[in-house]
Scaffold this motif. Sequence first.
Motif, PDB file in Angstrom:
ATOM      1  N   SER A 202       8.060 -27.042  -3.141  1.00 57.50           N
ATOM      2  CA  SER A 202       7.501 -26.656  -1.844  1.00 57.50           C
ATOM      3  C   SER A 202       8.105 -25.347  -1.352  1.00 57.50           C
ATOM      4  O   SER A 202       7.401 -24.485  -0.810  1.00 57.50           O
ATOM      5  CB  SER A 202       7.745 -27.774  -0.822  1.00 57.50           C
ATOM      6  OG  SER A 202       7.050 -28.941  -1.172  1.00 57.50           O
ATOM      7  N   TRP A 213       2.638 -26.584   1.129  1.00 53.46           N
ATOM      8  CA  TRP A 213       1.778 -27.537   0.417  1.00 53.46           C
ATOM      9  C   TRP A 213       0.355 -27.026   0.460  1.00 53.46           C
ATOM     10  O   TRP A 213      -0.158 -26.663   1.528  1.00 53.46           O
ATOM     11  CB  TRP A 213       1.866 -28.919   1.057  1.00 53.46           C
ATOM     12  CG  TRP A 213       1.283 -30.005   0.208  1.00 53.46           C
ATOM     13  CD1 TRP A 213       0.003 -30.481   0.253  1.00 53.46           C
ATOM     14  CD2 TRP A 213       1.929 -30.731  -0.829  1.00 53.46           C
ATOM     15  NE1 TRP A 213      -0.185 -31.470  -0.685  1.00 53.46           N
ATOM     16  CE2 TRP A 213       0.995 -31.656  -1.370  1.00 53.46           C
ATOM     17  CE3 TRP A 213       3.208 -30.711  -1.368  1.00 53.46           C
ATOM     18  CZ2 TRP A 213       1.302 -32.517  -2.408  1.00 53.46           C
ATOM     19  CZ3 TRP A 213       3.530 -31.583  -2.398  1.00 53.46           C
ATOM     20  CH2 TRP A 213       2.586 -32.476  -2.903  1.00 53.46           C
ATOM     21  N   ASN A 214      -0.329 -26.997  -0.686  1.00 55.12           N
ATOM     22  CA  ASN A 214      -1.666 -26.418  -0.762  1.00 55.12           C
ATOM     23  C   ASN A 214      -2.722 -27.389  -1.284  1.00 55.12           C
ATOM     24  O   ASN A 214      -3.854 -26.975  -1.526  1.00 55.12           O
ATOM     25  CB  ASN A 214      -1.633 -25.186  -1.670  1.00 55.12           C
ATOM     26  CG  ASN A 214      -0.716 -24.102  -1.143  1.00 55.12           C
ATOM     27  OD1 ASN A 214      -1.092 -23.330  -0.276  1.00 55.12           O
ATOM     28  ND2 ASN A 214       0.511 -24.036  -1.647  1.00 55.12           N
ATOM     29  N   TRP A 215      -2.340 -28.638  -1.491  1.00 54.00           N
ATOM     30  CA  TRP A 215      -3.242 -29.643  -2.049  1.00 54.00           C
ATOM     31  C   TRP A 215      -3.881 -29.170  -3.350  1.00 54.00           C
ATOM     32  O   TRP A 215      -5.052 -29.437  -3.632  1.00 54.00           O
ATOM     33  CB  TRP A 215      -4.319 -30.056  -1.038  1.00 54.00           C
ATOM     34  CG  TRP A 215      -3.744 -30.803   0.110  1.00 54.00           C
ATOM     35  CD1 TRP A 215      -3.570 -30.355   1.373  1.00 54.00           C
ATOM     36  CD2 TRP A 215      -3.218 -32.137   0.090  1.00 54.00           C
ATOM     37  NE1 TRP A 215      -2.962 -31.308   2.157  1.00 54.00           N
ATOM     38  CE2 TRP A 215      -2.744 -32.420   1.395  1.00 54.00           C
ATOM     39  CE3 TRP A 215      -3.092 -33.117  -0.905  1.00 54.00           C
ATOM     40  CZ2 TRP A 215      -2.163 -33.637   1.730  1.00 54.00           C
ATOM     41  CZ3 TRP A 215      -2.513 -34.329  -0.553  1.00 54.00           C
ATOM     42  CH2 TRP A 215      -2.063 -34.581   0.739  1.00 54.00           C
ATOM     43  N   ASP A 216      -3.089 -28.442  -4.119  1.00 56.07           N
ATOM     44  CA  ASP A 216      -3.470 -28.077  -5.474  1.00 56.07           C
ATOM     45  C   ASP A 216      -3.602 -29.357  -6.295  1.00 56.07           C
ATOM     46  O   ASP A 216      -2.905 -30.342  -6.030  1.00 56.07           O
ATOM     47  CB  ASP A 216      -2.367 -27.180  -6.048  1.00 56.07           C
ATOM     48  CG  ASP A 216      -2.609 -26.806  -7.494  1.00 56.07           C
ATOM     49  OD1 ASP A 216      -3.406 -25.908  -7.734  1.00 56.07           O
ATOM     50  OD2 ASP A 216      -1.983 -27.433  -8.372  1.00 56.07           O
ATOM     51  N   GLU A 219      -0.319 -30.598  -7.484  1.00 58.22           N
ATOM     52  CA  GLU A 219       0.484 -31.092  -6.363  1.00 58.22           C
ATOM     53  C   GLU A 219      -0.004 -32.478  -5.931  1.00 58.22           C
ATOM     54  O   GLU A 219       0.808 -33.373  -5.638  1.00 58.22           O
ATOM     55  CB  GLU A 219       0.384 -30.126  -5.188  1.00 58.22           C
ATOM     56  CG  GLU A 219       1.082 -28.811  -5.399  1.00 58.22           C
ATOM     57  CD  GLU A 219       0.909 -27.860  -4.238  1.00 58.22           C
ATOM     58  OE1 GLU A 219       1.612 -26.851  -4.190  1.00 58.22           O
ATOM     59  OE2 GLU A 219       0.031 -28.123  -3.374  1.00 58.22           O
ATOM     60  N   THR A 220      -1.310 -32.653  -5.888  1.00 59.28           N
ATOM     61  CA  THR A 220      -1.865 -33.940  -5.463  1.00 59.28           C
ATOM     62  C   THR A 220      -1.481 -35.052  -6.421  1.00 59.28           C
ATOM     63  O   THR A 220      -1.057 -36.134  -6.001  1.00 59.28           O
ATOM     64  CB  THR A 220      -3.399 -33.840  -5.361  1.00 59.28           C
ATOM     65  OG1 THR A 220      -3.748 -32.787  -4.450  1.00 59.28           O
ATOM     66  CG2 THR A 220      -3.986 -35.149  -4.873  1.00 59.28           C
ATOM     67  N   SER A 271      -6.252 -24.939 -10.992  1.00 60.45           N
ATOM     68  CA  SER A 271      -4.901 -25.194 -10.531  1.00 60.45           C
ATOM     69  C   SER A 271      -4.139 -23.889 -10.338  1.00 60.45           C
ATOM     70  O   SER A 271      -4.246 -22.952 -11.130  1.00 60.45           O
ATOM     71  CB  SER A 271      -4.149 -26.078 -11.544  1.00 60.45           C
ATOM     72  OG  SER A 271      -2.791 -26.172 -11.169  1.00 60.45           O
TER      73      SER A 271
END
Length: 278
Positions: A202, A213-216, A219-220, A271
Amino acid sequence: MAYWEMIFYWVALIVYSLSCGGFLYSFIFKNPKVMPRMFALLAVGALAHTVAIGARFQATGHLPWSGHYEYALMGGWFIICGTLWVGWRNKQLQGLAVATLPLVIIMMGYGYMQNPGLTPKAASLKTIWLYIHVYFAWLAFGAYSLAMAAGVLYLKKKKNSLQPVPNPSYDRFPSLEHLDELIFRYVVFGFITDTIMMAAGSLWAKDLWGGYWNWDPVETWSLISWLTYGITIHLRVTFGWKENRLAWLVICALSTVIICFFGVNLVVNTSLHMFQVR
């Protein structure tokens, strides 16, 4: 691939395959005397694996932290080293290799099928946060893999104990109670290092993309994996999940980690994570 890297990569993969076959033989034909020799062979493979990593480092000037091939190369090394470490400290745990070795062989094979070519490090990866982030990611993956292997060993020994005439060769492995405790400890260690990995990632993301956080997609899935193991700890501590339920849970939970590291780009190619780019 560099010349010496290619040679020692294939030496490691062949030795791992031979060792894996020996461990499977030991379990299927109930011959535990073979196991120490296969464990020694595994150490030889790990040495060749280390040389391959060193050769790639010499050729590229950086540790293999990016791309599917490098990710599999380094990730497999962490899992093998973890297997050797616990087996060296406790000979009763050498049988964990019967579950971790197939995982590493498949990982390395998959990585090689991607792009093993020598590439310079991307500018976005030239940061100390990369090493912190990926180091703890591999510690977590290694711990979760050992938890999975301990779960397999637990189920095998539990099944043997229910037989009318149990096979005495399983006495070589730790008691069911000890294996159950080890599963939990590996999960806790993995969860803590997983948390550090996400926190470091992060901070890196804030510098790189302007947000924590980018909800890539990666990452999700990383969050899904983290929650899965957090729920596993909660079920153990609060509801007393043990034995078969815990063993099956950690075996299935490893799939979330594998999807995060290797499976996301099979269905998504957007991604932001450079290590997921072919």
